[in-house]
Design a protein around this motif. Structure first.
Motif, PDB file in Angstrom:
ATOM      1  N   SER A   1       0.814  -1.220   0.000  1.00  0.00           N
ATOM      2  CA  SER A   1       0.000   0.000   0.000  1.00  0.00           C
ATOM      3  C   SER A   1       0.846   1.268   0.000  1.00  0.00           C
ATOM      4  N   ASP A   2       2.092   1.161   0.515  1.00  0.00           N
ATOM      5  CA  ASP A   2       2.973   2.332   0.535  1.00  0.00           C
ATOM      6  C   ASP A   2       3.804   2.457  -0.745  1.00  0.00           C
ATOM      7  N   GLY A   3       3.541   1.565  -1.720  1.00  0.00           N
ATOM      8  CA  GLY A   3       4.251   1.613  -2.989  1.00  0.00           C
ATOM      9  C   GLY A   3       5.512   0.766  -3.040  1.00  0.00           C
ATOM     10  N   LYS A   4       5.914   0.211  -1.911  1.00  0.00           N
ATOM     11  CA  LYS A   4       7.126  -0.610  -1.867  1.00  0.00           C
ATOM     12  C   LYS A   4       6.876  -1.952  -2.544  1.00  0.00           C
ATOM     13  N   LYS A   5       7.852  -2.419  -3.332  1.00  0.00           N
ATOM     14  CA  LYS A   5       7.751  -3.715  -4.005  1.00  0.00           C
ATOM     15  C   LYS A   5       8.556  -4.752  -3.221  1.00  0.00           C
ATOM     16  N   VAL A   6       7.920  -5.859  -2.886  1.00  0.00           N
ATOM     17  CA  VAL A   6       8.572  -6.884  -2.066  1.00  0.00           C
ATOM     18  C   VAL A   6       8.355  -8.270  -2.666  1.00  0.00           C
ATOM     19  N   LYS A   7       9.218  -9.202  -2.273  1.00  0.00           N
ATOM     20  CA  LYS A   7       9.060 -10.596  -2.667  1.00  0.00           C
ATOM     21  C   LYS A   7       7.924 -11.228  -1.869  1.00  0.00           C
ATOM     22  N   VAL A   8       7.311 -12.241  -2.452  1.00  0.00           N
ATOM     23  CA  VAL A   8       6.225 -12.961  -1.785  1.00  0.00           C
ATOM     24  C   VAL A   8       6.628 -14.424  -1.621  1.00  0.00           C
ATOM     25  N   VAL A   9       6.653 -14.895  -0.377  1.00  0.00           N
ATOM     26  CA  VAL A   9       6.933 -16.303  -0.094  1.00  0.00           C
ATOM     27  C   VAL A   9       5.613 -17.065  -0.071  1.00  0.00           C
ATOM     28  N   THR A  10       5.584 -18.213  -0.727  1.00  0.00           N
ATOM     29  CA  THR A  10       4.385 -19.049  -0.745  1.00  0.00           C
ATOM     30  C   THR A  10       4.671 -20.392  -0.089  1.00  0.00           C
ATOM     31  N   TRP A  11       3.614 -21.062   0.334  1.00  0.00           N
ATOM     32  CA  TRP A  11       3.759 -22.409   0.885  1.00  0.00           C
ATOM     33  C   TRP A  11       2.793 -23.354   0.188  1.00  0.00           C
ATOM     34  N   GLU A  12       3.187 -24.600   0.129  1.00  0.00           N
ATOM     35  CA  GLU A  12       2.347 -25.645  -0.456  1.00  0.00           C
ATOM     36  C   GLU A  12       2.763 -26.975   0.138  1.00  0.00           C
ATOM     37  N   ARG A  13       1.917 -27.955   0.028  1.00  0.00           N
ATOM     38  CA  ARG A  13       2.273 -29.295   0.508  1.00  0.00           C
ATOM     39  C   ARG A  13       2.986 -30.057  -0.600  1.00  0.00           C
ATOM     40  N   HIS A  14       4.012 -30.809  -0.227  1.00  0.00           N
ATOM     41  CA  HIS A  14       4.729 -31.615  -1.211  1.00  0.00           C
ATOM     42  C   HIS A  14       4.351 -33.083  -1.051  1.00  0.00           C
ATOM     43  N   SER A  15       4.707 -33.874  -2.046  1.00  0.00           N
ATOM     44  CA  SER A  15       4.306 -35.284  -2.069  1.00  0.00           C
ATOM     45  C   SER A  15       5.383 -36.221  -1.537  1.00  0.00           C
ATOM     46  N   GLU A  16       6.516 -35.669  -1.099  1.00  0.00           N
ATOM     47  CA  GLU A  16       7.590 -36.513  -0.587  1.00  0.00           C
ATOM     48  C   GLU A  16       7.274 -36.968   0.836  1.00  0.00           C
ATOM     49  N   SER A  17       8.083 -37.897   1.338  1.00  0.00           N
ATOM     50  CA  SER A  17       7.859 -38.407   2.689  1.00  0.00           C
ATOM     51  C   SER A  17       8.077 -37.294   3.716  1.00  0.00           C
ATOM     52  N   SER A  18       7.290 -37.307   4.774  1.00  0.00           N
ATOM     53  CA  SER A  18       7.405 -36.287   5.816  1.00  0.00           C
ATOM     54  C   SER A  18       7.061 -36.911   7.162  1.00  0.00           C
ATOM     55  N   HIS A  19       7.435 -36.202   8.238  1.00  0.00           N
ATOM     56  CA  HIS A  19       7.223 -36.722   9.586  1.00  0.00           C
ATOM     57  C   HIS A  19       6.061 -36.058  10.318  1.00  0.00           C
ATOM     58  N   PHE A  20       5.632 -34.907   9.833  1.00  0.00           N
ATOM     59  CA  PHE A  20       4.513 -34.247  10.500  1.00  0.00           C
ATOM     60  C   PHE A  20       3.906 -33.193   9.583  1.00  0.00           C
ATOM     61  N   ALA A  21       2.690 -32.781   9.923  1.00  0.00           N
ATOM     62  CA  ALA A  21       1.996 -31.738   9.169  1.00  0.00           C
ATOM     63  C   ALA A  21       2.340 -30.379   9.767  1.00  0.00           C
ATOM     64  N   ALA A  22       2.815 -29.462   8.942  1.00  0.00           N
ATOM     65  CA  ALA A  22       3.256 -28.156   9.441  1.00  0.00           C
ATOM     66  C   ALA A  22       2.091 -27.229   9.771  1.00  0.00           C
ATOM     67  N   ARG A  23       0.960 -27.408   9.091  1.00  0.00           N
ATOM     68  CA  ARG A  23      -0.223 -26.560   9.295  1.00  0.00           C
ATOM     69  C   ARG A  23       0.120 -25.078   9.137  1.00  0.00           C
ATOM     70  N   ALA A  24       0.767 -24.759   8.024  1.00  0.00           N
ATOM     71  CA  ALA A  24       1.212 -23.382   7.785  1.00  0.00           C
ATOM     72  C   ALA A  24       0.060 -22.389   7.753  1.00  0.00           C
ATOM     73  N   ALA A  25      -1.123 -22.849   7.378  1.00  0.00           N
ATOM     74  CA  ALA A  25      -2.272 -21.945   7.304  1.00  0.00           C
ATOM     75  C   ALA A  25      -2.614 -21.350   8.665  1.00  0.00           C
ATOM     76  N   SER A  26      -2.229 -22.038   9.742  1.00  0.00           N
ATOM     77  CA  SER A  26      -2.571 -21.565  11.089  1.00  0.00           C
ATOM     78  C   SER A  26      -1.441 -20.794  11.764  1.00  0.00           C
ATOM     79  N   TRP A  27      -0.321 -20.591  11.074  1.00  0.00           N
ATOM     80  CA  TRP A  27       0.795 -19.867  11.679  1.00  0.00           C
ATOM     81  C   TRP A  27       0.413 -18.417  11.956  1.00  0.00           C
ATOM     82  N   GLY A  28       0.925 -17.908  13.072  1.00  0.00           N
ATOM     83  CA  GLY A  28       0.699 -16.514  13.413  1.00  0.00           C
ATOM     84  C   GLY A  28       1.656 -15.596  12.671  1.00  0.00           C
ATOM     85  N   ALA A  29       1.448 -14.289  12.838  1.00  0.00           N
ATOM     86  CA  ALA A  29       2.241 -13.296  12.108  1.00  0.00           C
ATOM     87  C   ALA A  29       3.726 -13.379  12.456  1.00  0.00           C
ATOM     88  N   ASN A  30       4.059 -13.615  13.735  1.00  0.00           N
ATOM     89  CA  ASN A  30       5.471 -13.653  14.134  1.00  0.00           C
ATOM     90  C   ASN A  30       6.222 -14.780  13.433  1.00  0.00           C
TER      91      ASN A  30
END
Length: 231
Positions: A168-197
């Motif tokens: 909104s202030d005109g500054k251009k910034v990079k955008v980080v995205t998250w997605e689930r991958h199909s490889e083996s994993s040990h737990f669900a990160a639940r990134a959608a529920s992460w807080g701002a910090n």
């Protein structure tokens, strides 16, 4: 298929196989062999050398009259598909952030868009046929796996949008995205529920590591990817 008297063809094939194996060795060795930067330099050099050898192999095949038409039965397998010599990954040192780590990964496709006549030739040789892989586009480039504080891999992958976002202030910034991958994993990160910090902490870690790279070097987000930060 015999190669008696076809030394150029044999030499190119031998070089491709040797350098492909070296890529695999570096991938397994990972970040323990050398610094990430040195590893990527050797990786890039090997990829260029393999591309050059594929071009030389094409030329040698033309000179030796080894043509796709010789193996019409293989044409149906090759036609309307894109082939490569598979893919490899190299992993960088872990990047810490708030209650977790990022594992930077570079995934490279080896000899993408192999020429049809080279694919047909490899299909006639059992030891080379196993090197061929149909290309799965969109799964190459730099990206990050989210690990917890104990080093366990989650189901979440992070990358960057290809375009900057205007705030909104005109500054251009990079955008980080998250997605689930199909490889083996040990737990669900639940990134959608992460807080701002936590989102900001992960964002700063990604942006800091990305400073020397172009956005187009990163894995393209899937259609299901969601913005992590800024939102």
């Amino acid at each position: 298929m015999g190669f008696v008297g076809r030394d150029k063809v044999k030499g190119c094939i031998s070089g491709i196989v040797s350098k492909r194996e070296r890529l695999r060795e570096l991938s397994y060795a990972g970040r323990e062999v050398s610094t990430r930067e040195n590893l990527e330099v050797e990786f890039s050099g090997l990829l260029r050398e393999i591309d050059d050898l594929v071009g030389n192999l094409q030329s040698a095949m033309r000179q030796e009259d080894l043509d796709l038409r010789t193996w019409q039965k293989n044409f149906a397998i090759v036609y309307d598909d894109r082939w490569s010599l598979g893919a490899e990954e190299i992993r960088g040192p872990l990047i810490p952030f708030l209650r977790g780590n990022l594992e930077p990964i570079l995934r490279v496709v080896v000899a993408p868009d192999l020429p049809e006549n080279v694919v047909a030739l490899f299909l006639t040789i059992p030891s080379l046929k196993e090197l061929l892989k149909r290309e799965n586009h969109g799964h190459w480039g730099y990206h990050y796996h989210y690990l917890d504080a104990h080093g366990r891999r989650s189901d979440t992958l992070l990358t960057f949008e290809r375009q900057l976002k205007t705030l909104s202030d005109g500054k251009k910034v990079k955008v980080v995205t998250w997605e689930r991958h199909s490889e083996s994993s040990h737990f669900a990160a639940r990134a959608a529920s992460w807080g701002a910090n936590k989102r900001e902490s992960v964002y700063e870690a990604c942006v800091g590591d990305s400073a020397k790279r172009n956005l187009n070097d990163f894995k393209k987000p899937t259609k299901d990817a969601q913005a992590l930060w800024p939102v």
